[in-house]
Design a protein around this motif. Structure first.
Motif, PDB file in Angstrom:
ATOM      1  N   ARG A 591       0.819  -1.209   0.000  1.00 41.10           N
ATOM      2  CA  ARG A 591       0.000   0.000   0.000  1.00 41.10           C
ATOM      3  C   ARG A 591       0.856   1.265   0.000  1.00 41.10           C
ATOM      4  NH1 ARG A 591      -5.074   0.398   0.366  1.00 41.10           N
ATOM      5  NH2 ARG A 591      -5.307  -1.745   1.147  1.00 41.10           N
ATOM      6  N   THR A 592       1.982   1.254   0.733  1.00 39.45           N
ATOM      7  CA  THR A 592       2.840   2.438   0.791  1.00 39.45           C
ATOM      8  C   THR A 592       3.382   2.790  -0.590  1.00 39.45           C
ATOM      9  OG1 THR A 592       3.462   1.904   3.068  1.00 39.45           O
ATOM     10  CG2 THR A 592       4.875   3.426   1.871  1.00 39.45           C
ATOM     11  N   ALA A 593       3.845   1.753  -1.325  1.00 41.81           N
ATOM     12  CA  ALA A 593       4.377   1.996  -2.676  1.00 41.81           C
ATOM     13  C   ALA A 593       3.284   2.543  -3.588  1.00 41.81           C
ATOM     14  CB  ALA A 593       4.948   0.702  -3.239  1.00 41.81           C
ATOM     15  N   ALA A 594       2.060   2.019  -3.458  1.00 41.22           N
ATOM     16  CA  ALA A 594       0.969   2.502  -4.298  1.00 41.22           C
ATOM     17  C   ALA A 594       0.604   3.943  -3.944  1.00 41.22           C
ATOM     18  CB  ALA A 594      -0.249   1.596  -4.132  1.00 41.22           C
ATOM     19  N   GLU A 595       0.526   4.254  -2.664  1.00 43.86           N
ATOM     20  CA  GLU A 595       0.206   5.622  -2.251  1.00 43.86           C
ATOM     21  C   GLU A 595       1.268   6.613  -2.683  1.00 43.86           C
ATOM     22  OE1 GLU A 595      -0.293   5.203   1.910  1.00 43.86           O
ATOM     23  OE2 GLU A 595      -2.368   4.445   1.795  1.00 43.86           O
ATOM     24  N   HIS A 596       2.530   6.159  -2.731  1.00 42.11           N
ATOM     25  CA  HIS A 596       3.610   7.024  -3.174  1.00 42.11           C
ATOM     26  C   HIS A 596       3.373   7.515  -4.609  1.00 42.11           C
ATOM     27  CE1 HIS A 596       7.625   8.690  -3.272  1.00 42.11           C
ATOM     28  NE2 HIS A 596       7.869   8.046  -4.401  1.00 42.11           N
TER      29      HIS A 596
END
Length: 733
Positions: A591-596
């Motif tokens: 999720r962190t990579a996608a939100e980035h």
């Protein structure tokens, strides 16, 4: 030496291994029966005996009885009387047994250096007096102590000495303990197959000689093995087998029963059977209280407290944590105290009692540094950093964060070095086996050639009929030789392929790891500049975290790919798998990579899609496909996971609105001759090119197929793969 193998329920950050207790109790050769004698009878006998060898034997028997009742101070006092008397009388047998009992007492009190010294003295005395019958018991306790110290090479060598000696003495009643000791050592070294083999050999001997109490503890050790493999149902199955052999009404087995309850409670808590786990912990607490064993009472209370913390019952857990620490500080192993300190500090922090939390976390950090425990040191420093930051003491918080990061780097380097070393060792072992196999084939060919020559000589010596028969035999031999030669050619081709795999692996390690590691070094150098503005510090920290995630993913893929290429993962472990859980787990990870990149990730699964496949392989396939979708989807894009059922299979689809692919690129990525290809993402994300190769191989191993569709560049890409539907197969893992 009795130990309890306790695994605590996890706290919010991590779980401590409260203690590593082996479920083995020594059964002492000739003296083993003395513990059943009443204390009154032995005490009366001691009062009427003179200062002779009989008194030494009675002192030892009485001390052994107190030892089995956990009366350690009384036992040590009696043994201190027996030792000088045995030496004065030159009673070598009594001296060896006294030294063994002293070592046993030290080991049960967790005084490990003193235990080793006494047991080595006992070994020397037994050899000097040629009382070899005592040596297997001495070696057993010595192996247990070495295992507790983490000196696994010494433990293994000691257990092997015991096994050879038992074979020479035809002593099967103690040989099984040597097998069990080796099983535990291999389990600590992470060698599950050898550990299981040793334990099963021990079980076979115990069933043969009818040693039921020790058999129960061996079943528990096998259960611990399966627990290490995260196979909790199988672990509980073996614990139930052991529990059925115990006799609750027998006082000698109540201690073991309490330890069974604790371990089974931990296993139930891992399956979220929290009510049953709490019941088992409370039963264990009652047993240990009746036996007046404060350290074990503290251990059972500690796991209960962690269970309550895990379920969010912090106020109820707090007094249990306090009581556990108080009891463990009365004489438990330092690692137990370390665990209890952190768990109590973590609970204080969650309840907002900052001062108490800081005090205990500081004590925990100091003890962890003294013991060299990386995990504990990292978690204690992290907790202190959080507490200081909450108070506004950012300078001190930064110092604790640096300690945590340095510890994590050390732990990361150690774990990955061990993994790469094991991989290299496995590769070299496979090469050596292939060389031996090739040599054996050459010897077989030479033997066949010699037989062929004899056939020719015999054929020439007889008439036309014999020559005809010899010709027929020669034809058959040549056919056999041809088959053998083809087998040799196949072996050589396999060796060439393994060498190519090795070269490819080290090439990737040298090329693709150098860049991320150089970046990490540069980021850490920047972070060491104390005057960096807060904005820059946060920016560099985010980059450092992203680089670490990429490096970890690369190493995981490297290890998995190399294992697959060297056929180290031929066997899969299929089981019923809920696909929605696997998808959600990977969403959380990525999720962190996608939100980035401001991407929207979602799925259309309904929660009833059960597949029959290896869970670890399926999670890796999903993680790589989702990572690729994130990598090649520009800012503001969308990624969707869906599942449809057809022909007793589930078809999972990972669709993105990314850059898309043309037909030629699709063929290169997923064609029969596809090989790892590295391509940067829309945000210049690096990659090793191993992901799709691993995905295709793992899907095919689970009976599925992987393919991709794209309307062309700029129109996104959809990757599909199939898995057997649970219930559609009759395969039993």
């Amino acid at each position: 030496m009795q130990h309890l193998y306790l695994r605590l329920c996890q706290t919010a950050t991590f779980s401590f291994l409260l203690a590593a207790f082996l479920l083995f109790g020594p059964e002492q050769g000739q003296a083993a029966a003395t513990h059943v004698l009443p204390l009154d009878s032995l005490t009366h006998r001691l009062a009427v005996e003179g200062r002779d060898t009989a008194r030494v034997s009675t002192l030892n028997a009485l001390a052994w009885t107190h030892l089995n009742l956990a009366h350690y101070d009384t036992a040590q006092a009696l043994l201190r009387q027996a030792l000088p008397l045995a030496r004065t009388l030159h009673f070598g047998v009594g001296e060896a047994r006294t030294l063994y009992y002293i070592g046993e007492a030290y080991s049960r009190q967790a005084k490990l250096p003193e235990a080793v010294a006494s047991l080595l003295e006992a070994e020397s005395a037994a050899k000097r007096t040629q009382t070899t019958s005592q040596l297997p018991s001495i070696y057993h306790t010595l192996a247990v102590v070495y295992n507790t110290q983490g000196n696994y090479d010494a433990a293994l060598a000691t257990a092997q000495k015991a096994m050879k000696l038992c074979a020479a003495l035809h002593d099967e009643k103690r040989a099984f303990k040597a097998w069990s000791d080796m099983g535990f050592t291999y389990s600590q070294k992470g060698d599950f197959p050898r550990a299981l083999q040793c334990y099963l050999e021990s079980v076979k001997i115990q069933q043969k000689v009818g040693v039921t109490s020790a058999l129960a503890r061996t079943y528990a050790s096998i259960g611990n093995l399966y627990d290490d493999q995260d196979n909790i149902p199988r672990a509980l199955e073996y614990y139930q087998k052991g529990l059925a052999l115990l006799k609750p009404e027998d006082p000698a087995e109540r201690n073991t029963l309490g330890r069974f309850y604790v371990n089974m409670g931990v296993l139930n808590s891992k399956q979220n059977h929290n009510t049953e786990a709490e019941r088992l912990f409370l039963e264990a607490k009652k047993i240990f209280e009746s036996l007046h064993q404060p350290a074990d009472v503290g251990a059972s209370i500690a796991v209960l407290a962690n269970l309550l913390t895990k379920t969010g019952q912090l106020q109820k857990a707090l007094p249990y944590h306090q009581q556990a620490l108080h009891l463990l500080e009365q004489g438990a192993d330092q690692s137990l105290i370390l665990s209890a300190q952190f768990n109590l500090a973590d609970t204080y922090a969650k309840l907002g009692q900052t001062a108490q939390a800081e005090k205990l976390a500081s004590q925990c950090l100091a003890l962890a540094q003294k013991l060299g425990t990386y995990n504990c040191r990292y978690e204690a420093a992290t907790l202190l950093a959080q507490l200081r930051k909450k108070r506004g003491d950012y300078k001190q918080a930064l110092e604790y964060t640096e300690i945590a990061n340095a510890t994590q780097d050390s732990l990361f380097s150690k774990e990955k070095s061990e993994a790469l070393g094991k991989l290299q060792g496995d590769f070299e072992l496979s090469q050596e086996r292939n060389r031996v196999s090739t040599l054996r084939k050459d010897q077989q060919i030479q033997a066949q050639q010699l037989r062929q020559q004899r056939f020719v000589v015999v054929g020439l010596a007889v008439g036309f009929l014999v020559v005809l028969l010899a010709g027929l035999a020669l034809w058959r031999v040549n056919k056999l030789l041809g088959r053998k030669n083809r087998e040799i050619d196949h072996q050589r081709a396999t060796l060439a392929q393994l060498n190519a795999t090795k070269d490819r692996l080290f090439s990737i390690i040298g090329h693709d790891l150098r860049g991320p590691l150089n970046s990490l070094h540069a980021f850490v150098s920047l972070l060491n500049i104390r005057q960096l503005p807060q904005e820059k510090l946060m920016q560099y920290s985010q980059r450092l975290n992203q680089t670490l995630d990429q490096t970890l993913a690369l190493i995981d893929n490297l290890l998995s790919w190399a294992a697959v290429q060297m056929q180290a993962s031929e066997r899969i472990n299929p089981e019923s798998l809920l696909l929605e859980e696997a998808v959600n787990e990977n969403f959380r990870l990525l999720r962190t990579a996608a939100e980035h990149k401001n991407l929207t990730i979602s799925h259309l699964l309904e929660g009833d899609e059960w597949a029959w496949a290896d869970p670890d392989m399926v999670r890796l396939v999903l993680r790589n496909l989702l990572s690729n979708a994130i990598k090649f989807t520009p800012q503001g894009g969308r990624i969707t996971v869906a599942a449809t059922e057809a022909d007793a299979q589930w078809r999972l689809s990972v669709a993105d609105t990314g850059v898309g692919l043309d037909g030629e690129t699709l063929q290169q990525l997923l064609g029969p001759a596809a090989s790892p290809q590295s391509t940067v993402g829309t945000a210049q994300e690096p990659g090793s090119g191993l992901g799709l190769v691993l995905c295709r191989d793992f899907v095919e191993r689970n009976g599925g197929r992987l393919w991709a569709e794209s309307a062309g560049p700029g129109h996104g890409t959809t990757f599909h793969f199939t898995l057997p539907r649970a219930g559609a197969l009759s395969v039993v893992a």
